[in-house]
Design an enzyme around this catalytic site. Structure first.
Site, PDB file in Angstrom:
ATOM      1  CG  HIS A 140      -1.957   0.998   1.315  1.00  0.00           C
ATOM      2  ND1 HIS A 140      -2.589   1.332   2.492  1.00  0.00           N
ATOM      3  CD2 HIS A 140      -2.486   1.804   0.369  1.00  0.00           C
ATOM      4  CE1 HIS A 140      -3.453   2.306   2.251  1.00  0.00           C
ATOM      5  NE2 HIS A 140      -3.411   2.610   0.980  1.00  0.00           N
ATOM      6  CG  ASN A 190      -7.399   4.040   4.611  1.00  0.00           C
ATOM      7  OD1 ASN A 190      -7.285   5.259   4.656  1.00  0.00           O
ATOM      8  ND2 ASN A 190      -7.069   3.334   3.549  1.00  0.00           N
TER       9      ASN A 190
HETATM   10  N1  LIG Z   1      -5.560   7.636  -5.021  1.00  0.00           N
HETATM   11  C1  LIG Z   1      -5.052   7.441  -3.814  1.00  0.00           C
HETATM   12  O1  LIG Z   1      -4.773   8.387  -3.062  1.00  0.00           O
HETATM   13  C2  LIG Z   1      -4.746   6.034  -3.336  1.00  0.00           C
HETATM   14  C3  LIG Z   1      -3.879   5.864  -2.251  1.00  0.00           C
HETATM   15  C4  LIG Z   1      -3.536   4.567  -1.844  1.00  0.00           C
HETATM   16  C5  LIG Z   1      -4.100   3.478  -2.511  1.00  0.00           C
HETATM   17  N2  LIG Z   1      -4.975   3.667  -3.543  1.00  0.00           N
HETATM   18  C6  LIG Z   1      -5.484   2.478  -4.241  1.00  0.00           C
HETATM   19  O2  LIG Z   1      -4.797   2.352  -5.464  1.00  0.00           O
HETATM   20  C7  LIG Z   1      -5.644   1.744  -6.446  1.00  0.00           C
HETATM   21  C8  LIG Z   1      -5.727   2.641  -7.671  1.00  0.00           C
HETATM   22  O3  LIG Z   1      -6.249   3.895  -7.281  1.00  0.00           O
HETATM   23  P1  LIG Z   1      -6.079   5.190  -8.211  1.00  0.00           P
HETATM   24  O4  LIG Z   1      -6.455   6.348  -7.376  1.00  0.00           O
HETATM   25  O5  LIG Z   1      -4.753   5.154  -8.888  1.00  0.00           O
HETATM   26  O6  LIG Z   1      -7.230   4.923  -9.307  1.00  0.00           O
HETATM   27  P2  LIG Z   1      -7.400   5.595 -10.741  1.00  0.00           P
HETATM   28  O7  LIG Z   1      -8.862   5.606 -11.010  1.00  0.00           O
HETATM   29  O8  LIG Z   1      -6.624   6.856 -10.843  1.00  0.00           O
HETATM   30  O9  LIG Z   1      -6.691   4.539 -11.726  1.00  0.00           O
HETATM   31  C9  LIG Z   1      -7.166   3.233 -11.918  1.00  0.00           C
HETATM   32  C10 LIG Z   1      -6.687   2.741 -13.273  1.00  0.00           C
HETATM   33  O10 LIG Z   1      -7.002   1.349 -13.378  1.00  0.00           O
HETATM   34  C11 LIG Z   1      -7.322   1.088 -14.737  1.00  0.00           C
HETATM   35  N3  LIG Z   1      -8.038  -0.169 -14.843  1.00  0.00           N
HETATM   36  C12 LIG Z   1      -9.317  -0.446 -14.536  1.00  0.00           C
HETATM   37  N4  LIG Z   1      -9.582  -1.755 -14.786  1.00  0.00           N
HETATM   38  C13 LIG Z   1      -8.426  -2.318 -15.221  1.00  0.00           C
HETATM   39  C14 LIG Z   1      -8.054  -3.628 -15.631  1.00  0.00           C
HETATM   40  N5  LIG Z   1      -8.934  -4.617 -15.637  1.00  0.00           N
HETATM   41  N6  LIG Z   1      -6.789  -3.835 -16.024  1.00  0.00           N
HETATM   42  C15 LIG Z   1      -5.891  -2.823 -16.044  1.00  0.00           C
HETATM   43  N7  LIG Z   1      -6.178  -1.560 -15.664  1.00  0.00           N
HETATM   44  C16 LIG Z   1      -7.430  -1.315 -15.268  1.00  0.00           C
HETATM   45  C17 LIG Z   1      -8.130   2.321 -15.160  1.00  0.00           C
HETATM   46  O11 LIG Z   1      -8.172   2.441 -16.574  1.00  0.00           O
HETATM   47  C18 LIG Z   1      -7.360   3.441 -14.479  1.00  0.00           C
HETATM   48  O12 LIG Z   1      -6.346   3.956 -15.319  1.00  0.00           O
HETATM   49  C19 LIG Z   1      -6.989   1.499  -5.745  1.00  0.00           C
HETATM   50  O13 LIG Z   1      -7.003   0.189  -5.270  1.00  0.00           O
HETATM   51  C20 LIG Z   1      -6.958   2.503  -4.606  1.00  0.00           C
HETATM   52  O14 LIG Z   1      -7.741   2.073  -3.497  1.00  0.00           O
HETATM   53  C21 LIG Z   1      -5.299   4.923  -3.980  1.00  0.00           C
END
Ligand SMILES: NC(=O)c1ccc[n+]([C@@H]2O[C@H](COP(=O)([O-])OP(=O)(O)OC[C@H]3O[C@@H](n4cnc5c(N)ncnc54)[C@H](O)[C@@H]3O)[C@@H](O)[C@H]2O)c1
Length: 296
Positions: A140, A190
């Site tokens: 994470h 979290n």
């Molecule tokens: N944004 C944050 O601050 C944060 C912090 C820690 C963890 N996370 C976790 O990180 C992960 C991603 O979050 P994010 O904010 O980068 O999301 P995001 O929406 O910015 O990006 C997600 C990406 O995944 C792609 N995607 C969807 N289905 C897919 C598939 N089947 N194969 C390949 N790619 C696919 C989408 O096209 C998109 O580009 C989540 O699990 C989220 O909980 C987010």
């Protein structure tokens, strides 16, 4: 020794994760279902390297080398075929992630480690859809990945110690500080952050204090770099609500019940920075903190 890493998802987190691995000399395959999204990610990585160059943290040559370490790919099976480690950072959706892990189990080498960057989904549940739950782990990263030092490493119920040790040492290689925790709802980050944010929203809802007062007390009184309501706007109020629901469902304890004000704001589409308004008004390019007129 792991030298090839596949990152699934080229969104906010995926581009940061690809950046830090590529910077440390790993060969990175950046996989997304959307090719334009991968191109946008590589352009963001380039801009972020330019910022690091301006600060004197990296050289132009290091940037070029790092960017050349990243290969774009839209075919998951092809993209993970020779990976030593896969870091999944796709959209936070349970069925989508379970489906991705079934495919990873099928197409990644049998001894590859399968890590997920999920903020809230059970690592044990994800591991259970594979034939290698001992090699599934939570990795994470925090946002923005190139800047934030912490990697919260989450052991699923079945994760092997050798896998945890490998991920701890890889995180250190990236210049990060790993912390190992166990797989219960919200992990540690979290589980502690979201109830604090929820309590700030409950205090606003009950009229104990206004937006600015709540954030100022926590900033100046507790030395937090930003107040809980401002942070909630940055994280996204929909994301906060969904994580609180995971805590509430997972522990069955009413102390995690999301504030009705949070639920209302999400229903009204007031999601924070991403929608332009939450507890504050967010105008493109402006760094000023302007409280939403709803709370004045
Ligand atoms: N944004 C944050 O601050 C944060 C912090 C820690 C963890 N996370 C976790 O990180 C992960 C991603 O979050 P994010 O904010 O980068 O999301 P995001 O929406 O910015 O990006 C997600 C990406 O995944 C792609 N995607 C969807 N289905 C897919 C598939 N089947 N194969 C390949 N790619 C696919 C989408 O096209 C998109 O580009 C989540 O699990 C989220 O909980 C987010």
């Amino acid at each position: 020794m792991i030298d090839k890493v596949s990152v699934i998802g080229a969104g906010t987190m995926g581009n940061g994760i690809a950046h830090v691995f590529a910077q440390q000399g790993f060969k990175v395959t950046l996989i997304d279902v959307s090719r334009p999204q991968i191109d946008k990610a590589i352009s963001n990585i380039t801009k972020n390297f330019d910022r690091q160059i301006a600060k004197g943290a990296v050289t132009e040559e290091q940037k070029d080398k790092a960017i050349s370490n990243i290969t774009p790919e839209t075919d998951l099976a092809k993209g993970v075929a020779d990976a030593g480690l896969v870091v999944e950072a796709a959209t936070e959706n349970v069925s989508l992630k379970l489906n991705i892990f079934e495919q990873l189990d099928q197409f990644a080498p049998k001894d590859a480690i399968l890590a997920t960057n999920t903020s809230s989904i059970s690592i044990t549940k994800i591991g259970a859809v594979t034939n290698r739950p001992t090699r599934v782990i939570g990795m994470h990263f925090m946002n923005p990945v190139p800047i934030m030092k912490l990697v919260e490493i989450i052991n699923g119920y079945a994760t092997d110690k050798e896998v945890t040790d490998t991920i701890v040492s890889l995180s250190k290689q990236l210049g990060k500080i790993p912390c190992v925790v166990n797989d219960y709802p919200g992990f540690i980050a979290n589980r502690i952050l979201m109830p604090m944010i929820n309590e700030a929203i409950c205090s606003l809802y009950e009229g104990v204090a206004g937006v600015e007062e709540i954030d100022t007390v926590m900033k100046l009184g507790m030395a937090h770099p930003m107040g809980p309501l401002q942070l909630a706007d940055f994280i996204g109020l929909d994301v906060c609500l969904s994580i609180l629901n995971v805590l509430h469902d997972g522990f069955g304890n009413p102390k995690y019940a999301p504030s009705p004000l949070l639920v209302n704001m999400v229903m009204a589409g007031k999601l924070g920075v991403k929608s332009g308004e939450g507890f504050y008004k967010h105008t493109g390019g402006s760094k000023d903190l302007v409280v939403s007129s709803r709370f004045l």
